[in-house]
Design a protein around this motif. Structure first.
Motif, PDB file in Angstrom:
ATOM      1  N   CYS A   1       0.803  -1.236   0.000  1.00  0.00           N
ATOM      2  CA  CYS A   1       0.000   0.000   0.000  1.00  0.00           C
ATOM      3  C   CYS A   1       0.832   1.280   0.000  1.00  0.00           C
ATOM      4  O   CYS A   1       0.270   2.364   0.194  1.00  0.00           O
ATOM      5  N   HIS A   2       2.144   1.180  -0.223  1.00  0.00           N
ATOM      6  CA  HIS A   2       2.968   2.406  -0.293  1.00  0.00           C
ATOM      7  C   HIS A   2       4.208   2.095  -1.133  1.00  0.00           C
ATOM      8  O   HIS A   2       5.128   1.434  -0.666  1.00  0.00           O
ATOM      9  N   THR A   3       4.198   2.537  -2.401  1.00  0.00           N
ATOM     10  CA  THR A   3       5.398   2.376  -3.229  1.00  0.00           C
ATOM     11  C   THR A   3       5.634   3.618  -4.089  1.00  0.00           C
ATOM     12  O   THR A   3       4.703   4.373  -4.390  1.00  0.00           O
TER      13      THR A   3
ATOM     14  N   LEU B   1      -0.419  10.714   3.969  1.00  0.00           N
ATOM     15  CA  LEU B   1       0.691  11.610   4.330  1.00  0.00           C
ATOM     16  C   LEU B   1       1.937  10.848   4.758  1.00  0.00           C
ATOM     17  O   LEU B   1       1.857   9.915   5.558  1.00  0.00           O
ATOM     18  N   HIS B   2       3.104  11.273   4.213  1.00  0.00           N
ATOM     19  CA  HIS B   2       4.402  10.874   4.765  1.00  0.00           C
ATOM     20  C   HIS B   2       4.589  11.735   6.011  1.00  0.00           C
ATOM     21  O   HIS B   2       4.828  12.946   5.899  1.00  0.00           O
ATOM     22  N   ALA B   3       4.480  11.132   7.175  1.00  0.00           N
ATOM     23  CA  ALA B   3       4.388  11.935   8.402  1.00  0.00           C
ATOM     24  C   ALA B   3       5.402  11.486   9.445  1.00  0.00           C
ATOM     25  O   ALA B   3       5.615  10.287   9.642  1.00  0.00           O
TER      26      ALA B   3
ATOM     27  N   ASP C   1       1.989   7.642   7.103  1.00  0.00           N
ATOM     28  CA  ASP C   1       2.995   6.632   6.792  1.00  0.00           C
ATOM     29  C   ASP C   1       4.370   7.015   7.349  1.00  0.00           C
ATOM     30  O   ASP C   1       4.681   8.205   7.451  1.00  0.00           O
ATOM     31  N   HIS C   2       5.159   6.008   7.688  1.00  0.00           N
ATOM     32  CA  HIS C   2       6.483   6.152   8.352  1.00  0.00           C
ATOM     33  C   HIS C   2       6.293   6.210   9.868  1.00  0.00           C
ATOM     34  O   HIS C   2       6.450   5.222  10.550  1.00  0.00           O
ATOM     35  N   LEU C   3       6.066   7.424  10.417  1.00  0.00           N
ATOM     36  CA  LEU C   3       5.605   7.613  11.813  1.00  0.00           C
ATOM     37  C   LEU C   3       6.609   7.288  12.912  1.00  0.00           C
ATOM     38  O   LEU C   3       6.204   7.129  14.068  1.00  0.00           O
TER      39      LEU C   3
ATOM     40  N   THR D   1       6.369  -1.805   1.359  1.00  0.00           N
ATOM     41  CA  THR D   1       7.797  -1.784   1.016  1.00  0.00           C
ATOM     42  C   THR D   1       8.363  -0.370   0.943  1.00  0.00           C
ATOM     43  O   THR D   1       9.555  -0.173   1.125  1.00  0.00           O
ATOM     44  N   ASP D   2       7.514   0.637   0.582  1.00  0.00           N
ATOM     45  CA  ASP D   2       8.023   1.987   0.297  1.00  0.00           C
ATOM     46  C   ASP D   2       9.030   1.935  -0.853  1.00  0.00           C
ATOM     47  O   ASP D   2       9.925   2.785  -0.932  1.00  0.00           O
ATOM     48  N   CYS D   3       8.914   0.940  -1.724  1.00  0.00           N
ATOM     49  CA  CYS D   3       9.903   0.758  -2.791  1.00  0.00           C
ATOM     50  C   CYS D   3      10.242   2.095  -3.464  1.00  0.00           C
ATOM     51  O   CYS D   3       9.389   2.707  -4.106  1.00  0.00           O
TER      52      CYS D   3
HETATM   53 FE    FE Z   1       7.372   6.928   0.616  1.00  0.00          FE
END
Ligand code: FE
Ligand code: NIG
Length: 404
Positions: free
Chosen positions: A70-72, A238-240, A261-263, A313-315
């Motif tokens: 859900c995040h690439t 959001l990349h937060a 995301d990240h957090l 993955t945040d690929c």
């Molecule tokens: Fe990202």
């Protein structure tokens, strides 16, 4: 009551929350009709005497929903192996970004790439994910930072679903970084907001994302982006709080964000706000590992407040050149101490929630798309425990099995 396909002879982790845990059905069967799940349950309850065009005996294997990344940032040109070497020599991710490298160097490469080139370079990465049972992935733009290239990235992302049997959700990430050499911040923000208005009508983006951080967009600037998304009728993500706590999680929650995301630097208050808003916490252990972050995301706070947790993955070429969701799952356990059940839910049911498509995918229940991953394993923990081993036996998208 004729089905198109029946899978029988295995154990099913449906991820149906009504069943608790992984929603396991022993000696289960799944049946598909017109691409959708038409039946799931104990084989003994299968209606119509198992009448189907095709019956597959999975011989004791496990069936889960198809995995969801859900995040690439899988669509991009070039790579940043050179910066990796600089980091090995002691430079930090932030130092490289401030010196004009980082996201900006991928932006330079991506602006020079044609749409065909963007598709061609993304496909080998996508194939790695598909080989591990991924049936849906999200793809962000954000390496163009000007209208034309951002649109080209989004079109390339959509094309992935034509070239491969996979579902793609797109997010417009114009607010990923300031364009290299940009001195007129207000002017660029206006361009981002204008692009969002256009995207609201074009259907090219399913959501709007931003990077709220000291080296990227402030809370006030991110708010402007979110207002534009709201006006255009697009959901936000959001990349937060990746490198510092600017209150990104709470900001995301105020806008009913699908996910934050990240957090790593999120506070207890941020977690509480996310819970109240139903915002999913997308944890990205690949980025945590690759930039050698030492601050752990507040998993305890997410659990206390019952914030749903997803893993991805945040690929991307800079902070997570990772094309294995299974390895991200292992890292979520070893680095973040998530449980096997949390991790499998976080790459199926909760990942679907982070993309706003829970009605369609993420669990094996009647009416949803019949997207399955069938695994050569004895117990679900094997999906998380191994490193660099892929136990996928078959992948099914909309009731159709990939050719072997
Ligand atoms: Fe990202
Ligand atoms: O998700 N945090 C910002 N964006 C990406 C990194 C992108 C890059 O370095 O190219 C991320 O980690």
């Amino acid at each position: 009551m004729r089905f198109d396909v029946i899978w029988r002879g295995g154990r099913i982790a449906t991820l149906d929350p009504r069943l608790g845990g992984l929603g396991v059905i022993e000696e289960g069967a799944v049946a598909a009709r017109d691409g959708r799940v038409a039946f799931v349950g104990p084989l003994s309850e299968l209606p119509g005497a198992g009448d189907a065009a095709e019956v597959v005996n999975v011989e004791g294997r496990w069936i889960t929903p198809g995995l969801i990344d859900c995040h690439t940032h899988i669509v991009h040109a070039g790579n940043r192996a050179h910066e990796f070497e600089l980091r090995l020599a002691g430079a930090s991710y932030e130092e490289i970004a401030r010196a004009g490298g980082g996201i900006a160097s991928t932006v330079r490469a991506t602006r020079l790439a044609t749409e065909d080139e963007l598709v061609a370079t993304a496909l080998p990465r996508l194939d790695r994910l598909i080989a591990e049972g991924v049936t849906t992935l999200e793809v962000k733009s954000g390496y163009g930072l000007e209208r034309e290239t951002e649109f080209r990235m989004l079109r390339a992302a959509r094309r992935l679903a034509l070239d491969r049997h996979v579902r793609v959700r797109t997010s417009y990430l114009g607010a990923h970084a300031w364009p290299p050499g940009e001195s007129d911040r207000a002017g660029y923000l206006d361009e981002v907001c204008a692009t969002i208005r256009e995207l609201g009508e074009s259907g090219l983006a399913d959501a709007v994302d931003a990077f709220c951080e000291g080296i990227a967009f402030s809370v006030v600037e991110t708010t402007q982006v979110f207002e534009a998304a709201r006006a255009a009728g697009l959901p936000v993500k959001l990349h937060a709080d990746q490198l510092s706590d600017l209150g990104g999680a709470a900001l995301a929650a105020r806008y009913g964000s699908l996910s934050a995301d990240h957090l790593e630097y999120t506070s207890e208050g941020g977690a509480a706000a996310m819970a109240a808003a139903g915002t999913v916490a997308v944890l990205l252990p690949g980025a945590y590992y690759f930039i050698r972050e030492t601050r752990l995301p507040p998993v305890g706070a997410f659990r206390r407040h019952a914030v749903p947790i997803a893993i991805a993955t945040d690929c991307n070429p800079g902070s997570s050149p990772l094309t294995s969701l299974l390895l991200a799952m292992n890292m979520a356990a070893t680095l973040f101490r998530l449980t096997v059940d949390e991790i499998i839910a976080g790459t199926t049911r909760v990942a679907a929630q982070a993309l706003g498509i829970s009605d369609e995918v993420g669990t094996i229940v009647p009416g949803k798309w019949c997207d399955l991953a069938i695994w050569d394993i004895e117990r679900p923990a094997e999906l998380v425990y191994r490193m660099g081993y892929n136990p996928l036996w078959r992948r099914v998208l909309a009731g159709r099995t990939d050719p072997v």
